[in-house]
Write an enzyme that holds these catalytic residues in place. Structure first.
Site, short mmCIF file in Angstrom:
data_model
loop_
_atom_site.label_atom_id
_atom_site.label_comp_id
_atom_site.label_asym_id
_atom_site.label_seq_id
_atom_site.Cartn_x
_atom_site.Cartn_y
_atom_site.Cartn_z
N LYS A 201 46.42 36.42 28.74
CA LYS A 201 47.41 35.89 29.67
C LYS A 201 46.70 34.97 30.66
CE LYS A 201 46.10 38.43 33.45
NZ LYS A 201 45.44 37.83 34.64
N GLY B 103 37.22 38.51 32.66
CA GLY B 103 37.41 37.07 32.77
C GLY B 103 38.69 36.66 33.47
N LEU C 173 41.62 37.24 32.07
CA LEU C 173 42.56 36.94 30.99
C LEU C 173 43.36 38.16 30.55
CD1 LEU C 173 40.21 34.69 28.81
CD2 LEU C 173 42.05 33.92 30.32
N GLY C 174 43.12 39.30 31.20
CA GLY C 174 43.90 40.50 30.91
C GLY C 174 43.53 41.20 29.61
N GLY C 175 42.30 41.00 29.12
CA GLY C 175 41.93 41.55 27.82
C GLY C 175 42.10 43.05 27.72
N GLY C 176 41.59 43.80 28.68
CA GLY C 176 41.70 45.26 28.64
C GLY C 176 43.14 45.72 28.76
N ASP D 122 48.53 45.14 35.27
CA ASP D 122 48.85 44.05 34.34
C ASP D 122 49.38 44.55 33.00
OD1 ASP D 122 48.13 42.14 36.16
OD2 ASP D 122 46.25 41.59 35.21
#
Length: 287
Positions: A12, A100, A102-105, A139
């Site tokens: 995201k 980062g 980018l909301g990876g987790g 998030d």
């Protein structure tokens, strides 16, 4: 009965992030605009009836399994039933950088909730899954809901929106940013006036900003340098608390021209902004 499923776990962007206040519990009140990217991680879930428990096929470097949001999400989901559930092995193909912005987790957690709800045939509704997700991170609900949204509160109060689906150059400067350090910084703006939902994605994008950006630029020179470089080609912005930054472009070819000229040593990717999550598109195809 479905026993194996492979699903995307998209990134995201925070197209803007305004800090509009601080709650008595110390959390910051935000207004932000979430949009997904057609780029991210991929997770494969395989039921193992002969082997109970929740496990990763391979550990994520630097993250103990007990802290991994994928494991925590699966355990939180399992706790909603007293039924004996088959075990599961989860393989995470990581492409998104950790920490980062980018909301990876959070995306991985949401993908796990939606995948295991189906594999374990728990039949929880989206509201229930979003509630579990919120306990894992602010998030997570937007990834569970699966639509671009205007977020308020700590980011969990979501109103679906449809910002333009442009192309983005996303760069990851070579530094790791502490979210706690940014939100506790003395110079952080915490009193941005609230805006209404409709103007959140209309008009000149430069009217909006990321309130964390000034602090991050001062504390992390690598981010400042990357923003200065990308800003030559149009508005560039931090996502979340970074370290990733992004520039918006009208076409893929325009984005790739800039990508090809990026400074050496900076990683990243080109991706399209999408308002309907790739995860939910895949789940719809599997019905």
């Amino acid at each position: 009965m479905l026993t194996r499923i492979t699903l995307p776990s998209p990134a995201k962007l925070n197209l803007f992030l305004h800090i509009v206040g601080r709650r008595p519990d110390g959390y910051h009140e935000l207004q932000t605009l979430f949009q997904f990217l057609d780029y991210g991680d991929e997770l494969t879930f395989t039921l193992t009836p002969e082997q109970p428990g929740i496990r990763l096929a391979e550990p994520v470097p630097g993250v103990p399994d007990s802290d991994n949001l994928v494991i925590r999400a699966a355990k939180a989901l399992a706790a909603t039933t007293e039924n004996t559930l088959p075990g599961v092995t989860i393989h995470i193909h990581k492409r998104l950088p950790m920490g980062g912005g980018l909301g990876g987790g959070s995306s991985n957690a949401a993908t796990t909730l939606l995948a295991m709800n189906r594999l374990w045939e728990l039949n929880l509704c989206e509201d229930q899954l979003a509630e579990i997700g919120l306990r894992l991170g602010a998030d997570v609900p937007v990834f569970v809901r699966g639509h671009a949204a205007f977020g308020e509160g700590v980011g969990e109060k979501l109103t679906p929106t449809n910002p333009p689906e442009d192309w983005f150059v996303v760069l990851k400067p070579e530094c790791n940013i502490s979210t706690g350090k940014i939100f506790s910084a003395e110079g952080l703006t915490r009193d941005t006036p609230k805006i209404k939902i409709r103007p959140a994605f209309e008009g000149d994008a430069s009217r909006y900003r990321n309130d964390c950006e000034d602090v991050v630029r001062k504390l992390y020179p690598e981010v400042n340098q990357s923003l200065e470089w990308l800003s030559q080609f149009g508005p560039a912005r931090l996502t979340g608390t970074g370290a990733c930054i992004f520039g918006r472009f009208p076409t893929e070819s325009a984005a790739r021209i800039i990508w090809e000229s990026k400074p050496s040593g900076i990683t990243g990717f080109v991706a399209k902004g999408v308002n309907h999550s790739p995860l939910h598109k895949k789940l719809t195809e599997l019905k």
